[in-house]
Design an enzyme around this catalytic site. Structure first.
Site, PDB file in Angstrom:
ATOM      1  N   CYS A 143      63.672  31.164 102.842  1.00  0.00           N
ATOM      2  CA  CYS A 143      64.664  32.593 102.609  1.00  0.00           C
ATOM      3  C   CYS A 143      65.600  31.865 101.273  1.00  0.00           C
ATOM      4  O   CYS A 143      66.744  32.851 101.790  1.00  0.00           O
ATOM      5  CB  CYS A 143      65.452  32.193 104.088  1.00  0.00           C
ATOM      6  SG  CYS A 143      64.963  32.607 105.487  1.00  0.00           S
ATOM      7  N   ASN A 144      65.127  31.063 100.758  1.00  0.00           N
ATOM      8  CA  ASN A 144      66.151  31.161  99.620  1.00  0.00           C
ATOM      9  C   ASN A 144      65.499  31.313  98.575  1.00  0.00           C
ATOM     10  O   ASN A 144      66.562  31.530  97.526  1.00  0.00           O
ATOM     11  CB  ASN A 144      66.264  29.202  98.925  1.00  0.00           C
ATOM     12  CG  ASN A 144      65.112  28.235  99.601  1.00  0.00           C
ATOM     13  OD1 ASN A 144      64.380  28.217 100.680  1.00  0.00           O
ATOM     14  ND2 ASN A 144      64.370  28.396  98.238  1.00  0.00           N
TER      15      ASN A 144
END
Length: 370
Positions: A154-155
Site C-alpha cells: 500500500c505504500n
C-alpha cells in the site's frame, strides 16, 4: 536572527527551489460491482457475530469488488490461484487504462505525449509487466520508457512517485505517469477465518494515476497541480512481519496477513517521519494546509490523526475514500488527492503532505506545494 525570521528564510529558500516534478493531472477508476458491507455479508453467508462486527464497524459503506460467480446453490466458492491471477490481469488492465487516460487528459496532454509509464501493483504478478500490457492495450508509442513496481504494498504509490519525479527532473518538459492498479478481489480467500476477515472486510478494487512533468513543456503549471519538494521514508524493522503476502501451503494459494496491531505501530512512528520530512524546510506541522493520507482503515486513520495532532477535517478526503471505496491499496492517496483537486480549495503557496504506509512495515511521505 529570530526563530521566526529563520523559519521565514528557510521557507523562502524552499519555495524558490526548482520544481522536481509537478502533479499535472490525476485520474481514478474502479471495476466490479459496488457492494455494501451488509450485502457482502449476505452473499458470503457470514453469520458469526464476531466476524460480522469487523465488517459492520469498518467505517466502509461500500466497495467495488469482482467476486466469483455463484454456483447452482447460490454459494461462491474460493477461486484457485490461477483464476485469481487471470482476474488480476484483466481488472488491472481495465481499471488502469481508464485511470491513465483520465490523468493524461486532465494534464492537458494526450497519450502521444507520454514518455515514461510506471505501473504499481501488489495484487498479482505479471510478466511482461502491467506497463507493457497497457502500452499494447492503448497503442502507446513503443519508444516510451517504462518501469514496474511490484509487491511493495500500500505504500508503493509514493515509492513510485519518488522514483519517477527523478526521471522527470532528468527529462524536463516530458510527460510521465505513475499508475497504481490494484485488483484486490484477486487477493481474497473466502475461507471464513478471522485472518481472512481482516483483509476481506477492508480492501476494494481501484486504480489511480497521476501525470507528472517538470517545469517546461507539456502541462507546465497549466493544470495548477502542486510541485513535489521532498520525500521521507521510514522502515519499522521490528514490525517487518506485521503485513505480509505469502504462500499458504494448506490452501495452495497466496494469502495476505494484516496484524491487528499495525495501526498503532504506524501511528507511533508517524511523528518521526513527519519530523524528517519537515527538517530543514523551516516548516511546522501547523504550516501544512492539506493532508492526503492512505485510507488504510478506520484504526489507521484514527492513529495518524491522534499522533500528528490532526483534525477530522484535515483527513476528510481520506475518510471519504475509505467510506466509498474501502482500502484500494497503493492508489488510495491519489483518490484523496483527486477529491482535493476537485474541491479547488488549495491556494498558491500552500503546502501539503502525502502519506502512505504498508508492508515493511513502512511509512512514506512527500511534501508538496501549490
Amino acid at each position: 536572527m529570530t526563530t521566526l525570521a529563520v523559519r521565514a528564510e528557510d521557507a523562502s529558500v524552499l519555495a524558490r527551489r526548482p520544481a522536481i516534478t509537478r502533479m499535472a493531472g490525476v485520474g481514478t477508476a474502479v471495476a466490479g460491482t459496488p457492494i455494501s458491507q451488509p450485502e457482502l455479508l449476505g452473499l458470503l453467508e457470514i453469520t458469526n457475530p464476531k466476524i460480522r462486527s469487523v465488517y459492520l464497524n469498518s467505517a466502509i459503506d461500500r466497495r467495488h469488488l469482482t467476486l466469483p460467480a455463484a454456483d447452482e446453490h447460490g454459494r461462491r466458492a474460493p477461486e484457485p490461484q490461477g483464476d485469481l491471477l487471470d482476474k488480476h490481469k484483466r481488472i488491472a488492465i481495465e481499471m488502469g487504462a481508464q485511470a491513465l487516460l483520465t490523468a493524461v487528459q486532465r494534464a492537458g496532454a494526450t497519450l502521444a505525449d507520454l514518455r515514461h509509464l510506471c505501473c504499481v501493483t501488489s495484487t498479482g504478478f505479471l510478466t511482461p509487466g502491467l506497463s507493457a500490457l497497457l502500452m499494447r492495450e492503448l497503442g502507446i508509442d513503443p519508444r516510451c520508457s517504462r518501469s514496474d513496481i511490484v509487491g511493495m504494498g500500500c505504500n508503493a504509490g509514493l515509492n513510485a512517485l519518488n522514483v519517477v519525479s527523478g526521471w522527470s527532473a532528468a527529462h524536463p518538459g516530458e510527460l510521465a505517469v505513475v499508475l497504481c492498479s490494484e485488483a484486490c478481489s484477486a487477493a481474497y480467500a473466502l475461507d471464513g477465518t478471522m485472518r481472512t476477515t481482516v483483509v476481506n472486510s477492508l480492501f476494494g478494487d481501484g486504480a489511480a494515476a497521476v501525470a507528472l512533468v517538470a517545469d517546461s513543456g507539456v502541462g507546465d503549471g497549466s493544470a495548477g497541480g502542486p510541485r513535489i519538494l521532498k520525500f521521507a521514508s521510514y522502515l519499522i524493522t521490528d514490525a517487518i512481519d506485521a503485513m505480509r503476502y505469502e504462500w499458504d501451503r494448506e490452501k495452495d494459494r497466496f494469502s495476505f496477513f494484516l496484524d491487528p496491531q499495525i495501526p498503532y505501530v504506524v501511528g507511533a512512528h508517524a511523528e518521526t517521519v513527519i519530523g524528517t520530512l519537515l527538517d530543514g524546510t523551516g516548516l511546522r506541522r501547523s504550516d501544512i494546509a492539506h493532508w492526503l493520507v492512505h485510507s488504510g482503515g478506520k484504526k489507521v486513520i484514527d492513529a495518524v490523526v491522534v499522533n500528528l495532532g490532526l483534525t477530522r477535517h484535515d483527513v476528510r478526503h481520506t475518510i471519504g475514500v475509505l467510506r466509498d471505496y474501502g482500502n484500494v491499496s497503493s492508489g488510495s492517496f491519489l483518490f484523496s488527492y483527486e477529491r482535493l483537486a476537485d474541491e479547488g480549495v488549495a491556494r498558491p503557496g500552500e503546502y501539503g503532505v502525502l502519506m502512505t504506509m504498508g508492508p515493511g512495515s513502512t511509512i512514506e511521505m512527500a511534501l508538496v506545494q501549490w
